[in-house]
Write an enzyme that holds these catalytic residues in place. Structure first.
Site, mmCIF file in Angstrom:
data_model
loop_
_atom_site.group_PDB
_atom_site.id
_atom_site.type_symbol
_atom_site.label_atom_id
_atom_site.label_comp_id
_atom_site.label_asym_id
_atom_site.label_seq_id
_atom_site.Cartn_x
_atom_site.Cartn_y
_atom_site.Cartn_z
ATOM 1 N N GLY A 39 0.830 -1.202 0.000
ATOM 2 C CA GLY A 39 0.000 0.000 0.000
ATOM 3 C C GLY A 39 0.863 1.249 0.000
ATOM 4 C CG ASN A 40 -0.180 4.621 -1.620
ATOM 5 O OD1 ASN A 40 -0.912 5.442 -1.091
ATOM 6 N ND2 ASN A 40 -0.535 3.947 -2.723
#
Ligand code: CTP
Length: 396
Positions: free
Chosen positions: A209-210
């Site tokens: 993810g980020n």
């Protein structure tokens, strides 16, 4: 926007009554004319004198004593006729029940019953009270009557537990109030906004993810809705937003698929999502176990589709907006994205700078469009960035 608007602020008896003081102050700062009405229970929490001082008007507290505000003598009917917008903040289970059932037994419930102006309520109470079917049924009734309801926020409650029931942040409250006076300049427009970072599965428990919080996308969707657009929000983050079509997705592929369905009939697309450029080539069926002999672990990645570029290549009438999240060479990188992705506009921000990174409520944007010099906006709240952007879109 609120200058000279007649706003009746009904304060009922919840602990959040003290927070209504901040709302009255904010309304007065915007030059609204504010009349505060308090129930008996509200006066146990905060004195009428405090509200009178901040609102610059005597507070109305009962039905039978002649009042002198805002004109001269104001029985409940005059108050109702005077009102451009009635807000109930905080709104207890009691007033919600009275409003839903037409009970009029004090100045607050009587005036609200007599008011034909728009009404906006902010329920705040203990989570179990809020969840009680009686309260939910009354809220449902109010919604069907066209009364605007802003859901309570989650967090630490006065009774010491955490749950749903808090008064939302001031910016959310003011936005809901201002929304009643916003000209619906996007009426008839279909807007699609993507928000949040995509989550690309590694195995059933892990993903890549980020740091994107989705706040910029949610602000874009909120302001478009408030300006009257028909909004579809395709999001990877929770979006407690009413009045729009919300589609929850996780991965870039899911986002792309949903977008392909709605794009042909869209007028404007805002790609605020932080799409992962790569995803694991293989997703393990079971949780991957670590091996004591190996210190290195490799995940093979394969490219995700560039959603913006792919979708924008099919555009005809659609206005397409991309973001450029950079940590260096902001302008040259953003210019490349403008050219390569076939976007009409790129909103670039340096995510390494304080105040314009991930997860914060502010942003500093540089707007790039073909054949124009880039323009940089000052640091402002994400809601204000969204307001400025839609203003640009309307006047372009
Ligand atoms: N974007 C997209 N699909 C991707 C990657 C990005 O649609 N696979 C969109 C984003 O939503 C954003 C714009 O493209 O509107 C730019 O995203 P950004 O992450 O800044 O750039 P990238 O294209 O990913 O390029 P790089 O990571 O090399 O900076």
């Amino acid at each position: 926007m609120l200058k000279d608007k007649h706003i009746a602020v009904y304060v009922t008896g919840g602990i959040a009554a003290y927070k209504s003081l901040g709302i009255v102050r904010a309304l007065i700062k915007q030059e609204a004319i504010v009349q505060v009405i308090m129930t008996d229970a509200a006066q146990k929490f905060v004195t009428p004198l405090t509200f009178a001082t901040l609102s610059q008007h005597p507070v109305i507290t009962d039905n039978f004593t002649p009042q002198t505000s805002p004109d001269d003598f104001i029985p409940h009917i005059q108050l109702a006729l005077w009102t451009d917008l009635a807000i109930v903040v905080p709104a207890t289970a009691n007033i919600i029940g009275k409003m839903a059932n037409g009970i009029a037994d004090d100045i607050t419930s009587t005036s609200l019953l007599a008011t034909t102006a728009p009404k906006l309520i902010f329920p705040t109470m203990n989570t179990d009270m809020y969840d009680n079917p009686a309260v939910q049924k009354n809220l449902q009734t109010l919604q069907e009557m066209g009364i605007q309801i802003v859901e309570p926020a989650e967090g630490f409650l006065a009774e010491g537990m955490t749950g749903k029931g808090r008064l939302p942040e001031l910016s959310v409250i003011m936005n809901a109030i201002e929304n009643n006076f916003t000209e619906k300049k996007l009426a008839g427009k279909k807007v699609v906004v993507t928000a949040g970072g995509t989550k690309e599965a590694i195995d059933p428990v892990r993903y890549i993810g980020n740091r994107s919080s989705g706040k910029m996308g949610l602000a874009m969707a909120t302001v478009a809705r408030d300006l009257g657009a028909e909004v579809t929000l395709i999001t990877t983050v929770d979006a407690p937003l009413a009045g729009m079509n919300i589609i929850q997705v996780q991965t870039a592929s899911e986002m792309m698929q949903q977008l392909q369905d709605v794009f042909p009939t869209t007028d404007a697309l805002v790609m605020a999502a932080a799409v992962a450029d790569f995803k694991p080539l293989h997703v393990a069926d079971q949780k991957i176990k670590k091996n004591d002999d190996e210190d290195l672990f490799t995940i093979e990645l394969t490219k995700n589709p560039d959603i913006l570029k792919t979708i924008a290549a099919t555009k005809n009438k659609q206005f397409v907006v991309g973001f450029a999240a950079e940590t260096q060479n902001l302008l040259s990188n953003a210019e490349k994205k403008l050219a390569h992705k076939n976007a009409d506009v790129i909103l670039a921000n340096n995510v390494a700078n304080e105040g314009s990174g991930f997860g914060v409520d502010t942003n500093r944007i540089t707007l790039l469009q073909k054949n124009h010099e880039p323009t940089t906006w000052p640091l402002m709240s994400k809601i204000d960035v969204a307001k400025k952007f839609w203003d640009f879109y309307i006047n372009r």
